[in-house]
Design a protein around this motif. Structure first.
Motif, PDB file in Angstrom:
ATOM      1  N   ARG A 180      34.620 -52.128   4.399  1.00 42.95           N
ATOM      2  CA  ARG A 180      34.544 -50.746   4.894  1.00 42.95           C
ATOM      3  C   ARG A 180      33.464 -49.937   4.185  1.00 42.95           C
ATOM      4  N   THR A 181      32.699 -50.578   3.331  1.00 47.08           N
ATOM      5  CA  THR A 181      31.650 -49.843   2.622  1.00 47.08           C
ATOM      6  C   THR A 181      30.688 -49.127   3.565  1.00 47.08           C
ATOM      7  N   PRO A 182      30.231 -49.726   4.681  1.00 48.10           N
ATOM      8  CA  PRO A 182      29.345 -48.974   5.578  1.00 48.10           C
ATOM      9  C   PRO A 182      29.954 -47.660   6.059  1.00 48.10           C
ATOM     10  N   VAL A 183      31.255 -47.674   6.342  1.00 48.85           N
ATOM     11  CA  VAL A 183      31.937 -46.449   6.779  1.00 48.85           C
ATOM     12  C   VAL A 183      32.032 -45.458   5.626  1.00 48.85           C
ATOM     13  N   TRP A 184      32.401 -45.951   4.447  1.00 46.68           N
ATOM     14  CA  TRP A 184      32.523 -45.065   3.295  1.00 46.68           C
ATOM     15  C   TRP A 184      31.192 -44.401   2.972  1.00 46.68           C
ATOM     16  N   LEU A 185      30.113 -45.141   3.050  1.00 45.83           N
ATOM     17  CA  LEU A 185      28.806 -44.559   2.741  1.00 45.83           C
ATOM     18  C   LEU A 185      28.464 -43.433   3.710  1.00 45.83           C
ATOM     19  N   GLU A 186      28.749 -43.642   4.974  1.00 47.39           N
ATOM     20  CA  GLU A 186      28.478 -42.576   5.949  1.00 47.39           C
ATOM     21  C   GLU A 186      29.343 -41.351   5.663  1.00 47.39           C
ATOM     22  N   GLU A 187      30.602 -41.567   5.353  1.00 44.39           N
ATOM     23  CA  GLU A 187      31.495 -40.447   5.049  1.00 44.39           C
ATOM     24  C   GLU A 187      31.040 -39.680   3.809  1.00 44.39           C
ATOM     25  N   LEU A 188      30.414 -40.390   2.877  1.00 45.04           N
ATOM     26  CA  LEU A 188      29.937 -39.753   1.649  1.00 45.04           C
ATOM     27  C   LEU A 188      28.544 -39.152   1.799  1.00 45.04           C
ATOM     28  N   GLY A 189      27.950 -39.316   2.972  1.00 40.54           N
ATOM     29  CA  GLY A 189      26.662 -38.695   3.222  1.00 40.54           C
ATOM     30  C   GLY A 189      25.450 -39.546   2.900  1.00 40.54           C
ATOM     31  N   TYR A 190      25.625 -40.849   2.747  1.00 44.77           N
ATOM     32  CA  TYR A 190      24.502 -41.730   2.404  1.00 44.77           C
ATOM     33  C   TYR A 190      23.838 -42.360   3.628  1.00 44.77           C
ATOM     34  N   GLY A 191      24.349 -42.077   4.798  1.00 45.29           N
ATOM     35  CA  GLY A 191      23.752 -42.626   6.008  1.00 45.29           C
ATOM     36  C   GLY A 191      24.249 -44.023   6.314  1.00 45.29           C
ATOM     37  N   ARG A 192      23.724 -44.563   7.391  1.00 48.53           N
ATOM     38  CA  ARG A 192      24.154 -45.874   7.879  1.00 48.53           C
ATOM     39  C   ARG A 192      23.268 -46.974   7.293  1.00 48.53           C
ATOM     40  N   VAL A 193      23.887 -48.006   6.778  1.00 49.38           N
ATOM     41  CA  VAL A 193      23.134 -49.142   6.266  1.00 49.38           C
ATOM     42  C   VAL A 193      22.648 -49.986   7.441  1.00 49.38           C
ATOM     43  N   ALA A 194      21.382 -50.395   7.375  1.00 51.53           N
ATOM     44  CA  ALA A 194      20.821 -51.234   8.428  1.00 51.53           C
ATOM     45  C   ALA A 194      21.477 -52.610   8.399  1.00 51.53           C
ATOM     46  N   GLU A 195      21.664 -53.190   9.588  1.00 53.33           N
ATOM     47  CA  GLU A 195      22.262 -54.519   9.698  1.00 53.33           C
ATOM     48  C   GLU A 195      21.360 -55.427  10.522  1.00 53.33           C
ATOM     49  N   ASP A 196      21.206 -56.654  10.060  1.00 51.89           N
ATOM     50  CA  ASP A 196      20.549 -57.701  10.838  1.00 51.89           C
ATOM     51  C   ASP A 196      21.626 -58.620  11.381  1.00 51.89           C
ATOM     52  N   LYS A 197      21.594 -58.843  12.693  1.00 53.02           N
ATOM     53  CA  LYS A 197      22.549 -59.754  13.322  1.00 53.02           C
ATOM     54  C   LYS A 197      21.790 -60.779  14.145  1.00 53.02           C
ATOM     55  N   HIS A 198      22.217 -62.025  14.021  1.00 53.95           N
ATOM     56  CA  HIS A 198      21.612 -63.096  14.807  1.00 53.95           C
ATOM     57  C   HIS A 198      22.725 -63.938  15.407  1.00 53.95           C
ATOM     58  N   ARG A 199      22.821 -63.882  16.741  1.00 58.79           N
ATOM     59  CA  ARG A 199      23.926 -64.520  17.446  1.00 58.79           C
ATOM     60  C   ARG A 199      23.820 -66.036  17.361  1.00 58.79           C
ATOM     61  N   ILE A 200      24.948 -66.679  17.084  1.00 55.40           N
ATOM     62  CA  ILE A 200      25.027 -68.127  17.089  1.00 55.40           C
ATOM     63  C   ILE A 200      26.292 -68.593  17.817  1.00 55.40           C
ATOM     64  N   ASP A 201      27.339 -67.763  17.826  1.00 55.70           N
ATOM     65  CA  ASP A 201      28.588 -68.039  18.551  1.00 55.70           C
ATOM     66  C   ASP A 201      29.091 -69.455  18.282  1.00 55.70           C
ATOM     67  N   VAL A 202      29.371 -69.714  16.998  1.00 55.18           N
ATOM     68  CA  VAL A 202      29.924 -71.003  16.598  1.00 55.18           C
ATOM     69  C   VAL A 202      31.435 -70.978  16.778  1.00 55.18           C
ATOM     70  N   GLY A 203      31.972 -72.027  17.362  1.00 53.20           N
ATOM     71  CA  GLY A 203      33.416 -72.169  17.459  1.00 53.20           C
ATOM     72  C   GLY A 203      33.860 -73.398  16.696  1.00 53.20           C
ATOM     73  N   TYR A 204      34.878 -73.240  15.862  1.00 53.76           N
ATOM     74  CA  TYR A 204      35.406 -74.319  15.026  1.00 53.76           C
ATOM     75  C   TYR A 204      36.804 -74.696  15.484  1.00 53.76           C
ATOM     76  N   ALA A 205      37.154 -75.942  15.248  1.00 63.62           N
ATOM     77  CA  ALA A 205      38.540 -76.373  15.421  1.00 63.62           C
ATOM     78  C   ALA A 205      38.843 -77.434  14.373  1.00 63.62           C
TER      79      ALA A 205
END
Length: 448
Positions: A180-205
């Motif tokens: 929840r750190t990204p939410v806490w930072l916004e609530e404290l006025g530090y803005g939104r942390v940038a996120e890099d996402k790269h889709r792979i959609d791995v399914g395990y069993a």
């Protein structure tokens, strides 16, 4: 060295990242409290809060070295309790592009066991440290700060609806991907942390079995890696409790079924029959359980212009990788060493300096390895420039040579195991060895 003897550090999360962090913090702080949401006292199963708790887990060779450094004797202790220890090359079967890597002794160990087993042993060692307390069943509510919100002073936790505040000189968030750190930072006025996402959609069993003695021969694990031609993979390991674990995976939605017949058919569809042969002589002792991983995720805390003092973030809460590479626990161990270095030389860690160092010394190389390797699969989105194509071709040459030469195979496995950096794959001695293997192979190819 800075003097923290009277200080109190609070770690949020009792997973691998939190436990490794607590071990290092105990060297500097008089008191360390590890706060965990799950109840830890009920039996020996893995924590309920770990969504992939029943899947196969690996501590790579570098992680094994760090674990033994931080907890001397723990390897022997775990083997005595039922884990299986072997050489990373000589006792592990690695299958790439449908062919086995050649084998020789690497001098590096791997240990096969369940996640819950490893975590319990690690937690027991942490709890035995002077001044360390693991407090379970506590839900983290929010941070507390100075009036100017510039310094974190503690954390509010709750059990059964009753809140209390733990004051701290340092708070470390190791709560994983759902941090929840990204939410806490916004609530404290530090803005939104940038996120890099790269889709792979791995399914395990995963399914657990009992396997007759000798089925694995001298191996402790068998690993069939997915390739562009066969984008399915799997592994099987001898683990604690006299069990065998079989985990299969597929990418971009091609996930293994959870019904027994479908699961076994998926195992048979892998590039070689090695794992299917183990399953054929084994007796299942569990249902098939599944886990899905949508995307590689990296939170770029090092790019923020401000961050509250006396607060750090580690583990999957910063960066979580495609789990088919088994890097998460080892990265957490490496991050703990970075934390130790920052604690040793300062009055207290400076967050942005720490995050920058974490990126440079640990995360950048692993992130690049994961994304570049994922781009081998045609359906994965991403740029495939000349540099990516060159790396794919170069690694393909190394792997092909590694099918014939055990030393070349070990050089590849050392990078895979995060013992050596990716630059080691371009060492001139290694390139010369590859050229010799290729020349010898060409001279022995029959002509038409």
């Amino acid at each position: 060295m800075a003097d923290y003897a009277e200080g109190h550090a609070v770690v949020l999360g009792a997973g691998f990242a939190g436990l490794f962090a607590a071990r290092v913090l105990a060297e500097f702080y008089g008191r360390v409290t590890v706060v965990e949401r799950d109840e830890l006292s009920a039996g020996h199963a893995a924590r309920r809060g770990v969504p992939q708790r029943d899947q196969g887990h690996e501590l790579l060779a570098r992680g094994q070295l760090i674990a033994e450094e931080l907890f001397p004797g723990m390897t022997a202790e775990m083997v005595a309790a039922g884990a299986h220890l072997g050489d990373m090359s000589a006792n592990a079967r690695w299958i790439l592009e449908g062919r086995r890597l050649a084998r020789t002794r690497s001098g590096l160990s791997i240990m096969a066991c369940t996640r819950g087993f490893r975590e319990r042993h690690l937690r027991a060692r942490v709890e035995a440290l002077p001044g360390v307390t693991v407090a379970d069943g506590l839900a983290v509510q929010r941070l507390t700060t100075t009036p100017d919100r510039g310094t974190v002073t503690g954390v509010v936790v709750a059990r059964g609806g009753r809140e209390r505040t733990l004051t701290a000189d340092l708070v470390v968030d190791a709560t994983g991907r759902g941090s929840r750190t990204p939410v806490w930072l916004e609530e404290l006025g530090y803005g939104r942390v940038a996120e890099d996402k790269h889709r792979i959609d791995v399914g395990y069993a995963t399914r657990y079995y009992r396997t007759p003695p000798g089925a694995f021969e001298d191996d402790v694990s068998i690993n069939t890696l997915a390739s562009a031609e066969v984008p399915r993979g799997g592994s099987t390991q001898l683990v604690d409790g006299g069990l065998t674990i079989v985990t299969t995976y597929g990418i971009l939605g091609d996930h293994p079924p959870v019904d027994p017949e479908g699961f076994h058919a998926f195992v048979k569809s892998l590039a070689t029959p090695d794992i299917a042969e183990i399953v054929a002589v084994s007796q299942p002792v569990s249902d098939v359980v599944r886990y899905r991983f949508p995307a590689n995720l990296r939170r770029r805390y090092e790019r923020l212009t401000a961050f509250p003092d006396r607060f750090l973030v580690l583990g999957d809460a910063v960066c979580s990788f495609n789990p088919r590479y088994g890097q998460g626990m080892t990265v957490a161990a490496l991050e703990a060493l970075t934390l130790r270095a920052h604690l040793a030389g300062r009055e207290r860690p400076e967050p942005l300096t720490f995050f920058t160092d974490l990126a440079v010394s640990v995360l950048n190389d692993v992130w690049d390895i994961v994304l570049t390797t994922d781009l081998v699969f045609p359906g994965v989105e991403g740029e495939r420039g000349d540099d990516v194509r060159f790396i794919h071709e170069h690694v393909g040459r190394l792997q092909a040579a590694g099918m014939r030469d055990g030393d070349i195979a070990v050089a590849c496995l050392r990078v895979f195991g995060l013992v050596d950096p990716p630059a080691a794959l371009f060492d001139q001695g290694l390139l010369d060895a590859v050229a010799r293997v290729e020349e010898h192979s060409a001279s022995n190819v029959p002509t038409a």
